[in-house]
Design a protein around this motif. Sequence first.
Motif, PDB file in Angstrom:
ATOM      1  N   ARG A  18       6.582 -10.212 -46.749  1.00  0.00           N
ATOM      2  CA  ARG A  18       7.040 -11.399 -47.467  1.00  0.00           C
ATOM      3  C   ARG A  18       8.231 -11.070 -48.349  1.00  0.00           C
ATOM      4  NH1 ARG A  18       7.749 -16.380 -46.560  1.00  0.00           N
ATOM      5  NH2 ARG A  18       7.389 -17.807 -48.288  1.00  0.00           N
ATOM      6  N   ASP A 262      11.472 -19.282 -61.432  1.00  0.00           N
ATOM      7  CA  ASP A 262      10.497 -19.919 -60.546  1.00  0.00           C
ATOM      8  C   ASP A 262      10.706 -19.567 -59.077  1.00  0.00           C
ATOM      9  OD1 ASP A 262      12.863 -21.241 -60.178  1.00  0.00           O
ATOM     10  OD2 ASP A 262      12.036 -23.273 -60.389  1.00  0.00           O
ATOM     11  N   HIS A 263      11.613 -18.627 -58.797  1.00  0.00           N
ATOM     12  CA  HIS A 263      11.835 -18.219 -57.415  1.00  0.00           C
ATOM     13  C   HIS A 263      10.614 -17.463 -56.887  1.00  0.00           C
ATOM     14  CE1 HIS A 263      13.568 -16.191 -53.906  1.00  0.00           C
ATOM     15  NE2 HIS A 263      14.506 -17.135 -53.935  1.00  0.00           N
ATOM     16  N   GLU A 264      10.310 -17.652 -55.611  1.00  0.00           N
ATOM     17  CA  GLU A 264       9.100 -17.059 -55.050  1.00  0.00           C
ATOM     18  C   GLU A 264       9.128 -15.536 -55.107  1.00  0.00           C
ATOM     19  OE1 GLU A 264       6.380 -17.060 -50.969  1.00  0.00           O
ATOM     20  OE2 GLU A 264       8.191 -18.292 -51.083  1.00  0.00           O
ATOM     21  N   GLU A 267       8.116 -14.525 -58.584  1.00  0.00           N
ATOM     22  CA  GLU A 267       6.693 -14.789 -58.784  1.00  0.00           C
ATOM     23  C   GLU A 267       5.827 -13.779 -58.040  1.00  0.00           C
ATOM     24  OE1 GLU A 267       3.417 -18.421 -58.325  1.00  0.00           O
ATOM     25  OE2 GLU A 267       5.441 -18.649 -57.526  1.00  0.00           O
ATOM     26  N   LEU A 268       6.221 -13.443 -56.805  1.00  0.00           N
ATOM     27  CA  LEU A 268       5.468 -12.488 -56.000  1.00  0.00           C
ATOM     28  C   LEU A 268       5.444 -11.122 -56.667  1.00  0.00           C
ATOM     29  CD1 LEU A 268       4.029 -11.609 -53.383  1.00  0.00           C
ATOM     30  CD2 LEU A 268       6.286 -11.329 -52.331  1.00  0.00           C
ATOM     31  N   ILE A 547      -0.225 -16.515 -52.147  1.00  0.00           N
ATOM     32  CA  ILE A 547       1.222 -16.457 -51.928  1.00  0.00           C
ATOM     33  C   ILE A 547       1.557 -15.562 -50.737  1.00  0.00           C
ATOM     34  CG2 ILE A 547       3.396 -15.643 -52.936  1.00  0.00           C
ATOM     35  CD1 ILE A 547       2.395 -16.524 -55.635  1.00  0.00           C
ATOM     36  N   ILE A 558      14.563 -20.731 -48.514  1.00  0.00           N
ATOM     37  CA  ILE A 558      14.348 -19.855 -49.677  1.00  0.00           C
ATOM     38  C   ILE A 558      15.400 -18.764 -49.713  1.00  0.00           C
ATOM     39  CG2 ILE A 558      12.766 -18.150 -50.668  1.00  0.00           C
ATOM     40  CD1 ILE A 558      10.463 -19.890 -49.610  1.00  0.00           C
TER      41      ILE A 558
END
Length: 570
Positions: A18, A262-264, A267-268, A547, A558
């Motif tokens: 990911r 707030d970008h994935e 967050e990951l 996630i 994204i």
Amino acid sequence: MVAGGGGHPGIYDAALVRRQTLMGASGPAALVKNFRVFSIAMFACIGGLLYGYNQGVFSGVLTMPAFSKHMGNYDTDLPEDQSRKGWLTSILELGAWLGCLLSGFMAEVASRKYGILIATGVFIVGVVIQATSISGGHSTILGGRFITGMGVGSLSMIVPMYNAEVAPPEVRGSLIALQQLAICFGILISFWIDYGTNYIGGTGKTQADAAWLVPICLQLFPAAILFGGILFMPFSPRWLVHHNREKEAQQVLAKLRGLPMDHELVELEFLEIKAQSMFEKRTVAEHWPHLQELTTINVFKLQFVAIGSLFKSKAMFKRVIVATVTMFFQQWTGINAVLYYAPTIFKQLGMDSNTTSLLATGVVGIVMFIATIPSVLYIDKLGRKPILTIGAIGMAICHIVIAGIVAKYKDSWPEHRGAGWGAVVMVWLFVVHFGYSWGPCAWIIVAEIWPLSNRPYGIALGASSNWMNNFIVGQVTPDMITKISYGTYLIFGILTFMGAGFVWWFVPETKRLTLEEMDVIFGSEGTAQADFERMDEINKEIGLDRIVRGSNTHADEITEHKNGALVKEE
């Protein structure tokens, strides 16, 4: 991130995939792509440079006439003074051993950032004290080198820790390789600086004090850069999370990655850090509930209590033996005997002047630096055991050949200059064998054999063994060279052959093993399983598994969002 095994299919691999989908290029290319990460990589270089420079610089200084006249009977060629000469060199390693033991406590209480600041400040104080030894003599050098060693030992642990925690997971391997190259580069330039400054005022009795003061004081420049620059660097996100400063950790991560909070991807990575922090806290709460509160005294006690617990079960004690004995054999290959006393060794091998011996020492730095480069390319392909075994056999053969040459020609070097140069070439070949094998591989073994919950303390134990044996080798080498001559190389050769046997018969191959498979090898089945079950519970609790295993839809959008953010920032 550690690869999971059997019962936990793909949670860690899925996180990696990911991240790669969101991040794009990984490895060295990512260093250039992200200027912030690249600047942190340069910091790894500065810490490694200081470490390596200190490993090499004193070997040349010891042979300079201008230095010797201030040291009295601490720097002579008389047999009865060799133990004192050993102290001049090895006192730094004793200080580094102490600094290494205290580094984990300092990095946790003061933070990685301020831990580097404190360690660099200690280092600078030590160098300044050494510079006053024109009037203070050997006592000042001994005190200064001990304090410098404390700084070096702390930096050797905290700087890589800081860089690994601030950098994205995709470039941590590159940073480790860069750190190793920086250490070798520090050794390389220290040898050649010694060679150049040896000419200041002449190479004999007229030599100026600047010949040895310059190489000692030059360390202050990179140290000052590290001291000043770290103030402008962020705190480690992992340290912030561990000390319940989660909002600040998210802000730091977003700024480091050049992405919105707030970008994935942000967050990951934040949730991965949080999961690891929660895992460590719950492990401490389970095993040492009286130490779970993060007070200064508890943090200090925890590292010693946790290291002591490694000796209480047979399976963990096997790991202790592998880590500490591997580091014992790494030092008793004689590598630091060469790095600390190379000019002295080359004089013993028939080099007719201090200048020639310093020149031969400079070549040691070059070949070691070059030999280290290929190791990062094939360590994961060939495995640890074959490289360590071949390297040990190669080094041992070099020692035995040198012993034979010295035994036959030690009293007639002027008539057999070819034999002397043959021995010098064998020293260079010895350094090549160390550079591609025991230099990087020993540290990899020490890092890989521990379960997740014991890894920080296991690595600290291995590093402690490394510095203590480093100190002993530095202390006894002058006496060995003077009193037993070629027997020095026989001892190193025999011990290195024993190291090859130890690795082949007692050290498991750790290439691509999961932690559960490592447990089976060491006889502690279930340790890693319990660790992974605790981690899985945490992953579900904070939503990381959702996630990681979530839908990959809109991945292109994204990625475009990320790339657009980077372009906009530029």
